[in-house]
Design an enzyme around this catalytic site. Structure first.
Site, PDB file in Angstrom:
ATOM      1  N   ASP A  60       0.870  -1.177   0.000  1.00 12.88           N
ATOM      2  CA  ASP A  60       0.000   0.000   0.000  1.00 12.88           C
ATOM      3  C   ASP A  60       0.899   1.216   0.000  1.00 12.88           C
ATOM      4  O   ASP A  60       2.061   1.133   0.377  1.00 12.88           O
ATOM      5  CB  ASP A  60      -0.781   0.076   1.314  1.00 12.88           C
ATOM      6  N   ASP A  67      -4.806  -3.259   4.787  1.00 20.65           N
ATOM      7  CA  ASP A  67      -5.248  -2.797   6.100  1.00 20.65           C
ATOM      8  C   ASP A  67      -6.762  -2.874   6.304  1.00 20.65           C
ATOM      9  O   ASP A  67      -7.233  -2.947   7.417  1.00 20.65           O
ATOM     10  CB  ASP A  67      -4.746  -1.366   6.369  1.00 20.65           C
ATOM     11  N   ASP A 114      -9.518  -6.188   2.349  1.00 28.20           N
ATOM     12  CA  ASP A 114      -8.204  -6.676   1.933  1.00 28.20           C
ATOM     13  C   ASP A 114      -7.977  -8.124   2.360  1.00 28.20           C
ATOM     14  O   ASP A 114      -7.052  -8.778   1.886  1.00 28.20           O
ATOM     15  CB  ASP A 114      -7.093  -5.809   2.540  1.00 28.20           C
TER      16      ASP A 114
HETATM   17  P1  ATP Z   1      -3.309   2.677   0.091  1.00 26.27           P
HETATM   18  O1  ATP Z   1      -3.311   2.745   1.590  1.00 26.27           O
HETATM   19  O2  ATP Z   1      -3.807   1.404  -0.457  1.00 26.27           O
HETATM   20  O3  ATP Z   1      -2.122   3.256  -0.536  1.00 26.27           O
HETATM   21  P2  ATP Z   1      -5.240   4.650   0.189  1.00 26.27           P
HETATM   22  O4  ATP Z   1      -5.247   4.527   1.657  1.00 26.27           O
HETATM   23  O5  ATP Z   1      -4.819   5.901  -0.462  1.00 26.27           O
HETATM   24  O6  ATP Z   1      -4.426   3.567  -0.484  1.00 26.27           O
HETATM   25  P3  ATP Z   1      -8.003   4.454   0.268  1.00 26.27           P
HETATM   26  O7  ATP Z   1      -7.918   4.735   1.711  1.00 26.27           O
HETATM   27  O8  ATP Z   1      -8.860   3.379  -0.247  1.00 26.27           O
HETATM   28  O9  ATP Z   1      -6.629   4.188  -0.349  1.00 26.27           O
HETATM   29  O10 ATP Z   1      -8.394   5.830  -0.413  1.00 26.27           O
HETATM   30  C1  ATP Z   1      -8.677   5.891  -1.766  1.00 26.27           C
HETATM   31  C2  ATP Z   1      -9.173   7.271  -2.121  1.00 26.27           C
HETATM   32  O11 ATP Z   1     -10.340   7.564  -1.390  1.00 26.27           O
HETATM   33  C3  ATP Z   1      -8.220   8.389  -1.785  1.00 26.27           C
HETATM   34  O12 ATP Z   1      -7.366   8.657  -2.854  1.00 26.27           O
HETATM   35  C4  ATP Z   1      -9.127   9.553  -1.515  1.00 26.27           C
HETATM   36  O13 ATP Z   1      -9.437  10.200  -2.738  1.00 26.27           O
HETATM   37  C5  ATP Z   1     -10.370   8.912  -0.993  1.00 26.27           C
HETATM   38  N1  ATP Z   1     -10.401   8.978   0.461  1.00 26.27           N
HETATM   39  C6  ATP Z   1      -9.535   8.456   1.317  1.00 26.27           C
HETATM   40  N2  ATP Z   1      -9.886   8.673   2.586  1.00 26.27           N
HETATM   41  C7  ATP Z   1     -11.039   9.341   2.530  1.00 26.27           C
HETATM   42  C8  ATP Z   1     -11.941   9.856   3.520  1.00 26.27           C
HETATM   43  N3  ATP Z   1     -11.706   9.694   4.814  1.00 26.27           N
HETATM   44  N4  ATP Z   1     -13.039  10.482   3.090  1.00 26.27           N
HETATM   45  C9  ATP Z   1     -13.287  10.634   1.786  1.00 26.27           C
HETATM   46  N5  ATP Z   1     -12.499  10.169   0.826  1.00 26.27           N
HETATM   47  C10 ATP Z   1     -11.387   9.546   1.164  1.00 26.27           C
END
Ligand code: ATP
Length: 938
Positions: A342, A668, A672
């Site tokens: 990730d 996480d 997953d």
């Molecule tokens: P990884 O940890 O796999 O690298 P990530 O944590 O960036 O990826 P996600 O948490 O699934 O992946 O987030 C994907 C997308 O969702 C982000 O790029 C963002 O645009 C949106 N996002 C993340 N957190 C939030 C939140 N708390 N509220 C709204 N949108 C969110």
């Protein structure tokens, strides 16, 4: 409403009159004597003393008797028992007794190792117990789940395993999967309503959350009604049996090799009997020789040493922050070829900071350049541009803090603030504070009435709020408070999430005083702003709102949105990751980034860390279009996957595995878990990971750090090397002993020394030697440190045998040399008519194997290069082996009557020592030759 609650109810035992599910939430809280602020310190201490820790009595570990039974029924032990029985039958009582004694000794040794390994793994599992968020003394604190007591108010959210039995007092789209308890795999929608019916089944008690069940969606809170063994799960103890311990691939193979060797021993023994029969030996002598050969071949110490080495490895990994949940992972880690990681939190610090806000017509850069480091913004540093900027900016910040589940706490001692919850959301709260607004004030003005929680498939979330009425604390909320705007809509929903997905749901843009339809031009402008930020490594969120007439949140709410603007935030990459990525490359391991973030953000970070070697990025949308075959083609040179959803991860793992890779994959979230299970090594995050992902993983990173995975891989390689070296050592030694046993009668026959005993070594002498060498010396080999260059060679292929890469050849020549030297010394003494010829073979083998162990410590470097004393445990083992051997020789009662040894003269020891040195020199010369050849090839 006064509820009569019997006193024992507060102890977590269901009331006779009224069950928890029958009571309203307020009555349950009253019954447990807890207010909105949670329990107070005294209550917690009292209840903890009364109910004990919130844990289930461990029934998962293998029972000691079961381990013992496994030990004594192994093929090796059975053959030894047969040998002892035969000796008994022949009237050789001391032999029989001694073989039995040694069988018992090995069984105990094996048992202790196995038992300790089991205990170590059980202890590691305990470490993986999750933390929970509870309200105590008026504050939200994070505590280990085992410290919960009845009356605690616990927050739960998607991904949590419910930590105790809870009477729910808050539920927002809360769905819980209760298969662990009811067998029903469909998640159950929970609420907080009392159920005034008698005899409602567990599965229908919608206001209760049961320990051990999984929150699959939404969020909620509940008051603990029972802990530990008093919970429903505790009552059905059979359900918590852990999965049986798995064997590592190497253990499997060694098990097979062990069995084959044991059977070969029996075959050779039979062969000897046939040969001996024709050369006129007596029956009992023959049997004795045959038993000896069988005993010599069997690697008695093997199972114990392997388990020991693996458990030792798991402990070493823990010291480097990698918590092993399944023993096989220790070994598999050594052959990993791809690490899929990730981005957020693993490659980056997950310390989000808002750096850009962008609303129609205005862009505000809060920090000029960051250079990959996190800026030290304090929430108390109010930013004038945010407060006095154009109207849409404060409104954007307010919305970001409202559609938000994180909280900010002031650390009174340090005088600083820290955020609890998702760092992305924490950053938004901090930004709002810099704009002069606190989340508490905002929420008081516009309480949340419904929500659609965030999930990584939609990549957005929505909250629904009541519109502010009356005197407003913040003038900016006038937009939402003003009756001139959407007069018949008493609610407003706020949606925030990934820009690309949200633009399709957006109808118009808030311009500060009016609403403009989202035309092609505005759309292009928003997309361009998004790309510029993403290209600079920022995470970008869009924030939008919409007036609503109903206080409900279903999927239809996320449409016709009015865009407020974009927020860009920086999450600096972890400084230690770059070196770890480089280490991966030199070790022949390919790092791959899999993220939910924007492709440009992902590319930026991947390039920054050296993960991407080309510009190819595949997105989740690309994956949907590709066939499995195309994907398998592509995975070879794509190192960045962006905007992927958890189910795509499963396909990526599959494609990589189809290409013959051994894949480590991090994860996480709840979703997953399947990918973690499918990967060869599933890696969960210790800090930010959900409980479910930890359950599914083989390994948990205590610091969420990519560099820790690489460290664990390194340890895995060391352990594999050590096991292989031990195997080479033990097998070569046993080969030498077999040769001596087999060829000795032939030597006597050819040289006319027919009057000499054809049994080169007695069964007991062989057992003793095996105990000393395969057991004690072998165990010390597990303590060998990393060989130079462990991380600059390719991973070993799990399909290539343990004896590949020259190990087989080494076993053959070293075994042959031990055989020849042993036979030589025996013959020399026998033909000179010296009675101690047999003892000389015995002691020479002991000395030779000590030197062999030293020579085998490194498979390529010389003992002097790695440092003669760099494995002190081995020196202790050598000291023990020599001391024990000299003791049996010195005490006639043991040495002579039991082991059949003859006293030696000081010169005889010199001869044995000399043979050891010869073997050592030979091993070192061969390694020097290989070093030379390797140097020439370079
Ligand atoms: P990884 O940890 O796999 O690298 P990530 O944590 O960036 O990826 P996600 O948490 O699934 O992946 O987030 C994907 C997308 O969702 C982000 O790029 C963002 O645009 C949106 N996002 C993340 N957190 C939030 C939140 N708390 N509220 C709204 N949108 C969110």
């Amino acid at each position: 409403m006064a509820v009569q609650v019997p006193t024992q109810m507060a102890t977590g035992v269901s009331a006779a009159e009224r069950e928890w599910y029958q009571m309203p939430a307020s009555a349950a809280l009253a019954a447990l004597d807890v207010g909105v602020d949670g329990l107070i310190g005294v209550q917690v201490r009292e209840r903890l003393a009364k109910h004990g820790p919130n844990e289930l009595t461990d029934r998962g570990a293998k029972a000691p008797l079961a381990i013992l039974w496994e030990q004594v029924t192994s093929v090796m032990v059975l053959i030894l028992i047969a040998a002892a029985a035969l000796s008994l039958f022949l009237g050789k009582y001391p032999e029989a007794a001694a073989i039995f004694a040694i069988v018992i000794l090995f069984a105990i040794l094996g048992f202790i190792q196995e038992y300790r390994a089991e205990r170590a793994i059980a202890a590691l599992k305990k470490l993986a117990v999750p933390d929970v968020r509870v309200r105590r003394d008026g504050a939200v604190v994070q505590i280990p789940a085992r410290d919960l007591v009845p009356g605690d108010i616990v927050s739960i959210e998607a991904g949590n395993i419910v930590p105790a039995d809870l009477r729910l007092i808050e539920a927002a789209n809360l769905r819980i999967q209760e298969a662990a308890l009811t067998g029903e795999s469909e998640p159950v929608e929970k609420d907080t309503e009392a159920i005034p019916l008698p005899d409602v089944g567990l599965g229908d008690r919608l206001n209760i959350g049961y320990m051990g069940t999984v929150v699959s969606y939404g969020r909620g809170a509940g008051v603990v009604i029972a802990t530990g063994m008093q919970t429903e799960l505790g009552k059905v103890a059979a359900l918590i049996q852990d999965a049986p311990a798995e064997m590592t691939p190497l253990q499997h193979r060694l098990d097979t090799v062990g069995k084959q060797l044991a059977l070969a021993g029996v075959a050779v023994a039979l062969l000897i009997m046939v040969i001996g029969y024709f050369s006129g030996e007596t029956f009992s002598e023959l049997i004795l020789t045959a038993i000896g050969v069988a005993v010599a071949v069997i690697p008695e110490g093997l199972p114990a040493v392997v388990t020991f080495t693996l458990a030792l490895g798991a402990q070493r990994m823990l010291r480097r922050n990698a918590l092993i949940r399944k023993l096989p992972a220790v070994e598999t880690l050594g052959s990993v070829t791809v690490i899929c990681s990730d981005k957020t939190g693993t490659l980056t610090e997950n310390r989000m900071t808002v750096t850009v806000v962008d609303v129609a017509g205005h862009r505000l850069d809060l920090i000029e350049r960051l250079h990959g480091r996190s800026p030290a913004i304090q929430p108390q540093d109010v930013h004038p541009d945010l407060v006095d900027g154009p109207m849409p900016i404060p409104l954007l910040l307010a919305a970001g803090a409202l559609a938000n589940d994180a909280t900010v706490q002031r650390d009174h001692e340090a005088g600083r603030f820290h955020t609890l919850g998702d760092p992305t959301e924490g950053a938004l709260i901090v930004a709002a504070m810099q704009g002069g607004m606190t989340k508490a004030d905002l929420e008081a003005a516009m309480p949340r009435v419904a929500e659609l929680p965030f999930d990584s498939d939609r990549k957005r979330m929505t909250t629904v709020h009541a519109r502010p009425t009356g005197a407003l604390p913040m003038p900016l909320l006038n937009v939402w408070g003003s009756k001139g705007f959407a007069p018949d809509a008493p609610y407003v929903s706020i949606t925030k999430g990934a820009v690309d997905g949200m633009l399709d749901l957006t109808a118009s843009v808030w311009q500060g005083s009016d609403i403009t339809p989202l035309d092609a031009e505005l759309r292009a402008r928003v997309l361009a702003a998004n790309e510029t930020m993403a290209r600079n490594g920022m995470r970008v969120l869009a924030v939008a709102f919409r007036p609503l007439t109903e206080p409900t949140a279903d999927a239809s709410v996320e449409a016709d949105l009015i865009l407020l603007g974009l927020v860009g935030m920086i999450d600096p990459s972890r400084p230690e990751v770059r070196a770890a990525v480089e280490k991966c490359r030199s070790a022949g391991i390919r790092p791959v980034m899999i993220t939910g973030d924007h492709p440009l953000t992902a590319s930026y970070i991947a390039r920054d860390l050296g993960i991407a070697q080309n510009d190819r990025v595949l997105t989740g949308a690309d994956l949907v279009r590709m066939s499995d075959a195309d994907l398998a083609q592509a995975v070879d040179d794509v190192s960045v996957f962006a905007r992927v959803s958890p189910e795509h991860k499963l396909r990526i793992v599959g494609a990589l595995q189809a290409k013959g890779n051994i894949v480590a994959m991090t994860g996480d979230g709840v979703n997953d878990a399947p990918a973690l299970k499918r990967a060869d090594i599933g890696v969960a995050m210790g800090i930010t990971g959900t409980d479910v992902s930890k359950e599914a993983a083989d390994m948990v990173l205590r610091d969420d750090n990519f560099a820790t995975i690489v460290a664990a891989v390194e340890e895995g390689r060391v352990i594999y090397d050590n096991l292989r070296r031990f195997l080479q050592f033990a097998t070569a030694g046993n080969l030498g002993k077999i040769l001596i046993m087999l060829v000795w009668p032939l030597v006597l026959y050819l040289t006319g020394l027919k009057f000499i005993d054809p049994t080169a070594l007695l069964p007991l002498q062989l057992l003793w030697l095996n105990l000393m060498t395969d057991g004690i010396l072998g165990m010390s080999m597990g303590f060998e440190k990393a060989e130079q260059g462990v991380m600059s060679r390719s991973p070993h292929s799990p399909s290539s045998g343990i004896f590949s890469g020259g190990v087989g050849v080494q076993i053959l020549w070293i075994g042959a040399l031990i055989g020849v030297l042993g036979l030589g010394v025996g013959f020399f003494y026998a033909q000179a008519g010296l009675p101690q010829w047999q003892t000389m073979i015995f002691i020479s083998i002991a000395f030779m194997q000590v030197f062999q162990a030293l020579g085998t410590r490194s498979s390529i470097q010389s003992l002097f290069q790695i440092g003669v004393f760099s494995n002190p445990v081995m020196w202790a083992a050598i000291g023990l082996v020599l001391a024990l051997t000299l003791v049996v020789l010195a005490f006639p009662s043991i040495g002579q009557s039991l082991l059949g040894l003859t006293p030696l003269a000081p010169g005889d020891y010199g001869v044995a020592l000399g043979l050891g040195v010869i073997l050592f020199v030979a091993i070192e010369v061969e390694k020097a030759m290989r070093r030379r050849r390797a140097g020439e090839r370079r």
